[in-house]
Scaffold this motif. Structure first.
Motif, PDB file in Angstrom:
ATOM      1  N   GLY A 194       3.404   9.237  11.957  1.00 34.38           N
ATOM      2  CA  GLY A 194       3.986   7.982  11.505  1.00 34.38           C
ATOM      3  C   GLY A 194       4.539   7.221  12.686  1.00 34.38           C
ATOM      4  O   GLY A 194       4.366   7.614  13.848  1.00 34.38           O
ATOM      5  N   GLY A 206      -3.027   7.104   7.181  1.00 32.91           N
ATOM      6  CA  GLY A 206      -2.286   6.015   6.574  1.00 32.91           C
ATOM      7  C   GLY A 206      -3.213   4.946   6.043  1.00 32.91           C
ATOM      8  O   GLY A 206      -4.344   5.227   5.648  1.00 32.91           O
ATOM      9  N   ALA A 207      -2.734   3.690   6.051  1.00 34.45           N
ATOM     10  CA  ALA A 207      -3.485   2.578   5.477  1.00 34.45           C
ATOM     11  C   ALA A 207      -3.946   1.611   6.563  1.00 34.45           C
ATOM     12  O   ALA A 207      -3.348   1.521   7.641  1.00 34.45           O
ATOM     13  CB  ALA A 207      -2.625   1.843   4.459  1.00 34.45           C
ATOM     14  N   VAL A 248      -1.794  11.759   9.028  1.00 33.19           N
ATOM     15  CA  VAL A 248      -0.505  12.046   8.414  1.00 33.19           C
ATOM     16  C   VAL A 248      -0.289  13.548   8.312  1.00 33.19           C
ATOM     17  O   VAL A 248       0.816  14.057   8.515  1.00 33.19           O
ATOM     18  CB  VAL A 248      -0.423  11.386   7.026  1.00 33.19           C
ATOM     19  CG1 VAL A 248       0.832  11.807   6.289  1.00 33.19           C
ATOM     20  CG2 VAL A 248      -0.462   9.864   7.165  1.00 33.19           C
ATOM     21  N   ASP A 290       4.227   5.306   7.381  1.00 31.62           N
ATOM     22  CA  ASP A 290       3.761   6.632   6.959  1.00 31.62           C
ATOM     23  C   ASP A 290       4.860   7.687   7.007  1.00 31.62           C
ATOM     24  O   ASP A 290       5.863   7.533   6.331  1.00 31.62           O
ATOM     25  CB  ASP A 290       2.510   7.027   7.760  1.00 31.62           C
ATOM     26  CG  ASP A 290       1.313   6.164   7.359  1.00 31.62           C
ATOM     27  OD1 ASP A 290       1.173   5.872   6.164  1.00 31.62           O
ATOM     28  OD2 ASP A 290       0.536   5.758   8.236  1.00 31.62           O
ATOM     29  N   ASP A 342       0.802  -1.223   0.000  1.00 36.95           N
ATOM     30  CA  ASP A 342       0.000   0.000   0.000  1.00 36.95           C
ATOM     31  C   ASP A 342       0.834   1.272   0.000  1.00 36.95           C
ATOM     32  O   ASP A 342       0.291   2.384  -0.041  1.00 36.95           O
ATOM     33  CB  ASP A 342      -0.961   0.016   1.196  1.00 36.95           C
ATOM     34  CG  ASP A 342      -0.254  -0.128   2.535  1.00 36.95           C
ATOM     35  OD1 ASP A 342       0.984   0.046   2.586  1.00 36.95           O
ATOM     36  OD2 ASP A 342      -0.929  -0.425   3.542  1.00 36.95           O
ATOM     37  N   TYR A 402      -2.879  13.841   1.818  1.00 38.77           N
ATOM     38  CA  TYR A 402      -2.992  12.634   2.643  1.00 38.77           C
ATOM     39  C   TYR A 402      -3.529  13.019   4.011  1.00 38.77           C
ATOM     40  O   TYR A 402      -2.961  13.869   4.692  1.00 38.77           O
ATOM     41  CB  TYR A 402      -1.633  11.956   2.808  1.00 38.77           C
ATOM     42  CG  TYR A 402      -1.220  11.127   1.620  1.00 38.77           C
ATOM     43  CD1 TYR A 402      -1.649   9.808   1.493  1.00 38.77           C
ATOM     44  CD2 TYR A 402      -0.400  11.662   0.635  1.00 38.77           C
ATOM     45  CE1 TYR A 402      -1.264   9.035   0.401  1.00 38.77           C
ATOM     46  CE2 TYR A 402      -0.008  10.898  -0.462  1.00 38.77           C
ATOM     47  CZ  TYR A 402      -0.453   9.580  -0.566  1.00 38.77           C
ATOM     48  OH  TYR A 402      -0.079   8.825  -1.654  1.00 38.77           O
ATOM     49  N   HIS A 423       2.443   2.467   2.443  1.00 42.45           N
ATOM     50  CA  HIS A 423       2.374   3.154   3.736  1.00 42.45           C
ATOM     51  C   HIS A 423       3.276   2.538   4.794  1.00 42.45           C
ATOM     52  O   HIS A 423       3.175   2.879   5.972  1.00 42.45           O
ATOM     53  CB  HIS A 423       0.928   3.202   4.228  1.00 42.45           C
ATOM     54  CG  HIS A 423       0.086   4.157   3.457  1.00 42.45           C
ATOM     55  ND1 HIS A 423      -0.069   5.476   3.820  1.00 42.45           N
ATOM     56  CD2 HIS A 423      -0.606   4.005   2.303  1.00 42.45           C
ATOM     57  CE1 HIS A 423      -0.846   6.088   2.941  1.00 42.45           C
ATOM     58  NE2 HIS A 423      -1.183   5.215   2.008  1.00 42.45           N
TER      59      HIS A 423
END
Length: 543
Positions: free
Chosen positions: A187, A301-302, A325, A202, A162, A298, A164
């Motif tokens: 992150g 994150g994922a 993020v 991230d 992804d 963004y 991330h």
């Protein structure tokens, strides 16, 4: 008398022939889905100056037009040129030059791929992407120990599927100046027993991105042309590139002007203070193949790397909420600035907390403004009470995310929150349109997999039997619209592309089977026979 009748017949024939208008291209005997307002069908069309001149029956077109180039489609299915509403076209070209880890089933397999890759390439800095620990028997994040042992002096950076999360070895950590005391906002530097594992999530990835060697202009050109070749072979004629630098946009424009890059690109500019200054001050950029009128932001994150911002803790990690993020105040500042311009804001939002925050921020800054078509990219986990906010905001989603994530998504969010996850039908019902893409190279490029996943909600093995949350499946008509006219609408381009209609750009695709009637489980096998942009054949399966 007989000769007189022959003479008259010849005069009539030539006068009728001369009265026909000349087209650059005529296509007849097609099973054509026009995707117009009525979702109509046609048999034939004529093309001139890169646009559809007329659409109708064989008789209507051949009686009105003549051409030196006529294609007999032999009843093959023809659809408008396909649009990927969210992808990473430029980045994908670079991925084609790197170590491909997509589909790996264990960390051991990854290590072997690195060894084999380096034996062949002998790269001074090993780059790769595509690993996904959720596909492994042991689903924990990997650690750098084996990489440190095998490659102590060669930097290695391997992106998760992804984008991330990043797995790096100690050499990269040293080059980037990352240690146990390094702090990151938005992150995470994953640790075990206080020691860095090598996985960066991230914003922590940015510390490494700064030390990765820059590609040359020649590499960048090759990346774009390589990506174009793959996309044309799969029927894509427009790509929405979700996050481009000024350098990338200028390079794309120059290659298009030189007729080397024929792919149409809807560019989302990577948001930064510098890019906001430059593009807002210079205004929207629009050529026949490039449209620069949006910014990519963004928010979080994922889900796979547990970086998506959630309103309640992850169900499989105690007291962990993910993270934004981009900070709250910074996002509001960016949104207000874009709202005061002619640009569109397209924001990555996966977690329910990120979606709630973005929807409310959008609503506030857009108050009193009309037809802004701001988008939320992914719209992956949405709280029940937030769906109504999508009446004013375009959902831009990727159906194969649902069928890739369905094996573990409920572990992340639990049985209640999963009901608002990957809820494409609910989103469509609110806005009335939905834009569909792939997020490639996170997922495969093939739009036929998008079509299959959206309609069936199953993987390629037909699992689960009744589909993943099947109430949120899209119909075939809705799906084709999402890949054509609705995607064009999300780009402010519905008057020039997305359907086969008079006056629109002659972008179309010839397929080897009818995706609107064929058994849904055969759709992934669909092959593109030819792809046309501006009436020019840019791909042919026989060449």
């Amino acid at each position: 008398m007989r000769n007189f009748f022959i003479f008259c017949s010849l005069i009539l024939f030539y006068s009728c022939s001369d009265s026909k208008a000349t087209a650059e291209l005529i296509v007849i005997n097609g099973n054509i889905y026009t995707v117009d307002e009525e979702f109509g069908k046609a048999q034939a069309f004529a093309v001139s100056n890169g646009k559809f001149l007329a659409v109708g029956t064989n008789e209507e077109i051949t009686n009105q037009y003549k051409s030196d180039q006529t294609i007999d489609a032999k009843n093959q299915t023809i659809v408008p040129g396909l649009i990927d509403a969210h992808c990473h076209f430029f980045n994908y070209g670079f991925v084609l030059q790197e170590l491909d880890l997509v589909g790996t089933k264990s960390y051991k397999e990854i290590v072997q791929k690195i060894v084999d890759f380096q034996k062949e390439k002998n790269r001074p800095f090993i780059l790769g992407r595509g690993w996904d620990q959720n596909d492994w028997e042991i689903k924990d994040f990997p650690t750098k120990d084996t990489l440190d042992l095998l490659f102590p002096d060669t930097p290695i950076a391997l992106g998760r599927i992804d984008g991330h999360a990043l797995l790096v070895n100690q050499k990269v950590l040293d080059l980037a100046g990352i240690n146990e005391k390094t702090k990151v906002e938005g992150g995470e530097i994953i640790k075990q027993n206080g020691k860095i594992t090598g996985v960066l999530v991230d914003n922590a990835e940015e510390l490494v991105n700064k030390i990765i060697p820059r590609s040359t202009k020649e590499n960048a050109i090759n990346a774009l042309l390589d990506a174009q070749k793959v996309c044309f072979s799969l029927g894509l004629t427009t790509v929405d590139d979700a996050g481009l630098s000024k350098f990338a946009i200028n390079l794309i424009d120059s290659l298009q002007q030189a007729q080397k890059l024929k792919m149409r690109v809807y560019a989302m500019v990577s948001v930064s203070d510098e890019n906001l200054d430059h593009f807002i001050n210079n205004g929207i950029i629009k050529t026949d193949r490039l449209n620069v009128r949006s910014f990519k932001v963004y928010s979080d994150g994922a889900l796979g790397s547990r970086g998506a911002a959630m309103r309640a803790p992850y169900s499989d990690r105690e007291n962990h909420f993910g993270a934004l993020v981009t900070g709250v105040e910074k996002t509001k500042e960016i949104a207000q600035r874009i709202a005061n311009s002619d640009y569109q804001m397209n924001t990555h939002a996966i977690g329910d907390s990120a979606n709630t925050f973005l929807l409310k921020t959008y609503q506030k800054v857009l108050k009193g403004k009309v037809d802004r078509r701001w988008r939320i990219e992914h719209a992956q986990i949405v709280s029940p009470e937030d769906f109504e906010f999508y009446k004013e905001i375009i959902p831009s989603v990727q159906p194969t995310h649902a069928t890739s994530d369905m094996y573990w998504a409920e572990d992340r969010v639990g049985s209640d929150r999963i009901k608002g996850a990957y809820a494409y039908k609910n989103l469509l019902n609110e806005y009335g349109k939905i834009a569909l893409g792939t997020d490639f190279p996170v997922e495969q490029v093939n739009p036929m997999l998008t079509f299959y996943a959206a309609v069936s909600r199953k993987d390629l093995q037909g699992f689960p039997e009744y589909g993943f949350n099947p109430e949120n499946a899209l119909s075939r008509e809705e799906t084709l619209k999402g890949m054509t006219i609705w995607a064009a609408y999300s780009n402010f381009e519905e008057n020039e592309k997305g359907s086969i209609e008079n006056g629109k750009l002659a972008d179309f695709v010839i397929l080897d089977q009818d995706i609107m009637t064929e058994d849904i489980h055969k759709i992934p096998e669909t092959k593109v026979l030819s792809t046309f942009v501006n009436g020019e054949r840019v791909y042919d399966i026989m060449k």
